[in-house]
Scaffold this motif. Sequence first.
Motif, PDB file in Angstrom:
ATOM      1  N   ASN A   1      57.741  56.021  17.242  1.00  0.00           N
ATOM      2  CA  ASN A   1      56.287  56.096  17.370  1.00  0.00           C
ATOM      3  C   ASN A   1      55.815  56.707  18.685  1.00  0.00           C
ATOM      4  OD1 ASN A   1      55.725  54.451  14.830  1.00  0.00           O
ATOM      5  ND2 ASN A   1      57.045  53.062  15.980  1.00  0.00           N
ATOM      6  N   ILE A   2      56.721  57.413  19.378  1.00  0.00           N
ATOM      7  CA  ILE A   2      56.339  58.101  20.608  1.00  0.00           C
ATOM      8  C   ILE A   2      56.856  59.537  20.563  1.00  0.00           C
ATOM      9  CG2 ILE A   2      56.311  55.975  21.964  1.00  0.00           C
ATOM     10  CD1 ILE A   2      59.030  56.767  23.121  1.00  0.00           C
ATOM     11  N   GLN A   3      56.327  60.391  21.441  1.00  0.00           N
ATOM     12  CA  GLN A   3      56.745  61.782  21.506  1.00  0.00           C
ATOM     13  C   GLN A   3      57.979  61.916  22.395  1.00  0.00           C
ATOM     14  OE1 GLN A   3      55.422  64.466  19.839  1.00  0.00           O
ATOM     15  NE2 GLN A   3      54.169  62.965  18.755  1.00  0.00           N
ATOM     16  N   THR A   4      59.158  61.937  21.766  1.00  0.00           N
ATOM     17  CA  THR A   4      60.419  62.079  22.484  1.00  0.00           C
ATOM     18  C   THR A   4      61.469  62.633  21.542  1.00  0.00           C
ATOM     19  OG1 THR A   4      62.158  60.878  23.693  1.00  0.00           O
ATOM     20  CG2 THR A   4      61.053  59.697  21.913  1.00  0.00           C
ATOM     21  N   ILE A   5      62.480  63.276  22.101  1.00  0.00           N
ATOM     22  CA  ILE A   5      63.595  63.722  21.261  1.00  0.00           C
ATOM     23  C   ILE A   5      64.628  62.614  21.091  1.00  0.00           C
ATOM     24  CG2 ILE A   5      63.307  66.155  21.889  1.00  0.00           C
ATOM     25  CD1 ILE A   5      65.786  65.803  23.714  1.00  0.00           C
ATOM     26  N   ALA A   6      64.471  61.519  21.827  1.00  0.00           N
ATOM     27  CA  ALA A   6      65.421  60.398  21.745  1.00  0.00           C
ATOM     28  C   ALA A   6      65.086  59.526  20.533  1.00  0.00           C
ATOM     29  CB  ALA A   6      65.396  59.582  23.026  1.00  0.00           C
TER      30      ALA A   6
ATOM     31  N   ALA B   1      60.744  46.271  15.684  1.00  0.00           N
ATOM     32  CA  ALA B   1      60.206  46.973  16.854  1.00  0.00           C
ATOM     33  C   ALA B   1      58.742  46.598  17.027  1.00  0.00           C
ATOM     34  CB  ALA B   1      60.353  48.477  16.658  1.00  0.00           C
ATOM     35  N   TYR B   2      58.340  46.381  18.269  1.00  0.00           N
ATOM     36  CA  TYR B   2      56.954  45.982  18.529  1.00  0.00           C
ATOM     37  C   TYR B   2      55.975  47.054  18.074  1.00  0.00           C
ATOM     38  CZ  TYR B   2      52.757  44.517  21.044  1.00  0.00           C
ATOM     39  OH  TYR B   2      51.476  44.142  21.376  1.00  0.00           O
ATOM     40  N   LEU B   3      56.354  48.325  18.188  1.00  0.00           N
ATOM     41  CA  LEU B   3      55.448  49.419  17.823  1.00  0.00           C
ATOM     42  C   LEU B   3      55.493  49.765  16.337  1.00  0.00           C
ATOM     43  CD1 LEU B   3      55.846  51.901  20.816  1.00  0.00           C
ATOM     44  CD2 LEU B   3      54.115  50.133  20.462  1.00  0.00           C
ATOM     45  N   ASP B   4      56.282  49.038  15.561  1.00  0.00           N
ATOM     46  CA  ASP B   4      56.345  49.286  14.123  1.00  0.00           C
ATOM     47  C   ASP B   4      54.964  49.043  13.510  1.00  0.00           C
ATOM     48  OD1 ASP B   4      56.769  49.308  11.383  1.00  0.00           O
ATOM     49  OD2 ASP B   4      58.578  48.096  11.460  1.00  0.00           O
ATOM     50  N   PRO B   5      54.370  50.054  12.876  1.00  0.00           N
ATOM     51  CA  PRO B   5      53.032  49.861  12.294  1.00  0.00           C
ATOM     52  C   PRO B   5      53.002  48.827  11.177  1.00  0.00           C
ATOM     53  CG  PRO B   5      53.965  51.988  11.656  1.00  0.00           C
ATOM     54  CD  PRO B   5      54.870  51.429  12.706  1.00  0.00           C
TER      55      PRO B   5
END
Length: 638
Positions: free
Chosen positions: A330-335, A377-381
Amino acid sequence: MFGDSIVDTGNNNYLETIVKVNYPPYGKDFMGGKPTGRFCDGKVPSDLFVEELGIKELLPAYLDPTLQNQDLASGVNFASGGAGYDPLTSELASVISLSDQLELFKEYIVKLKGIVGEERTSNVLASSLYMVVAGSNDILNTYFGGPLRKPHYDVPSYTDLMVSSASTVVQDLYKLGARRIGVFGLPPIGCVPSQRTFAGGEQRNCAEKYNEAAQIFNTKLSAELNSLNSNLLNARMVYIDVYSLPLDVIYNPKNYGFKISNKGCCGTGISTTMHFLLIQLSSSSTTLSCVFLFLLLWIAQALINLPHNETIPAVIIFGDSIVDTGNNNNIQTIAKSNYSPYGKDFMGGKPTGRFSNGKVPSDLFVEELGIKELLPAYLDPNLQTEDLTTGVTFASGAAGYDPLTSELASVISLSDQLEMFEEYIEKLKEVVGEERTSTILTNSMYTVVAGSNDIINTYFTALLRKLQYDFPSYADLLVSYASTFVQELYNLGARRIGVLGVPPLGCLPSQRTLAGGMQRECAEEYNEAAQILNAKLSTELDSLNCNFPDATIVYIDIYNLPLDLIYNPEKYGFKIADEGCCGTGTIEVAYLCSYSCKDVSEYVFWDSFHFTEKAYRLLVHQMLKKNMDKFFCDDSNC
């Protein structure tokens, strides 16, 4: 108890079968030297379970004509030596099949109702521990030892048949009221003395084809039980590994106080087939079945989930990709790892953002503690409100203690993870109120997993810190960040905090490739750096323990066991430890990982950086086993 000769305490005495042991020298070390029908010199695991749990001295056979009414309320044994998941196995041996053992269990339920009443019977059924121990006879006797199954099945398809039958048994138990069910995997049956003799060659080595069959079955059984856990409400189905420890006992008997592990005590010790686990180790009167004592309390702990839910209401995790269950999606990363082949062995083969083929330590922590199946995950919608009360992970793949590490990878830094935790606390208050929130925060287990990316990426690869610090001084910087993080957790209400050290980073497949020379040896410079950081971190956490006497702050070593696992994979049931399953296994990670190996169960590593679920299970199990008591110790560590 249901199953075969491992746990039969005498039911076969009352059958027309040759599979009996109610005569000397069986029972030579039992009470009064009496042969009782137990396939051992003394007690068997059935007895050791009830003894260790403080229920009673022995677990009686259900068919014993002297069985007392009071024994019904505290447990009996339906197991029959020679039985198996395949109905043909029991038929060939003329013993009680698992389906017939279930019929006996139904009869038992009716008797129990007659003694204690309907309501008490329901409570007994729901709260009891159920153990199922079978499968070895299927592989050894029916498949490899006879002509009836092998022409029609290869090993994978026959183990599918076995797992299907095991699943049916577990579901039938559930329908009859069972809720805490432990199902044993298979031991390394190729190392049983009889199989060494028949299939181990002139040197009587362990017969690898038998061990491989056991591992195939174990992997499938574990996956099936995970699936049942998701589908059967209010139940706890636990796969119990009895492969790894027995294998270590067999290969390293002196480590456990024994001398001989390739022969049995009975007869010549090399060809008896009456009971394949009678490996009598001659320096003691204890057989391998007694080695199960190493497992008993931990197995019971895994099954009895209610006390843990009361004692540890939630697990809260911070850190990097080892414990990220999808925040980076949920973030902009290649990881990221929310694409195939990641998750190939997860539920439904679904890539979820976990950096492995299946579950990661976050999930295994809550599973082992009996809290829930997965740690979201906390950011899981799709995060559910009820998940807040039992824990989440804030971890972000590629994060580190050093803020620069997270910045370089565009992921969630530890300081940002703390801010998310503060937000979580406010949400929790809205759900359960101030008082309950305070209780959850105080009693929960907090785990911090970081440091590897700092060493590998920021220090040795990017060189941005190496130009400023020698490694000991950089380690001091990392420990300072870690200490600050732990103190901030404490200030927010955390009292049980476990901080993991870093593993032997030089032995990761990627570091072997980049810094291990032509032979891809473990890169010692990286391992030395890991050891320096671990030593400093451990010392700092000891100091924090003294400064915060109402807290328990535990340094958790994950260097030594992984190192042994990497150098001695066969000892733990693996084959390959210098390459990952994903891609070529030498360098790929994240988006470079585009395909996987054929048999992931052979591999210690999933990609060039992360372990497989099978390896993680071993590590988490041992980690909790060694450290759980520290979180409940009232004595000062100062």
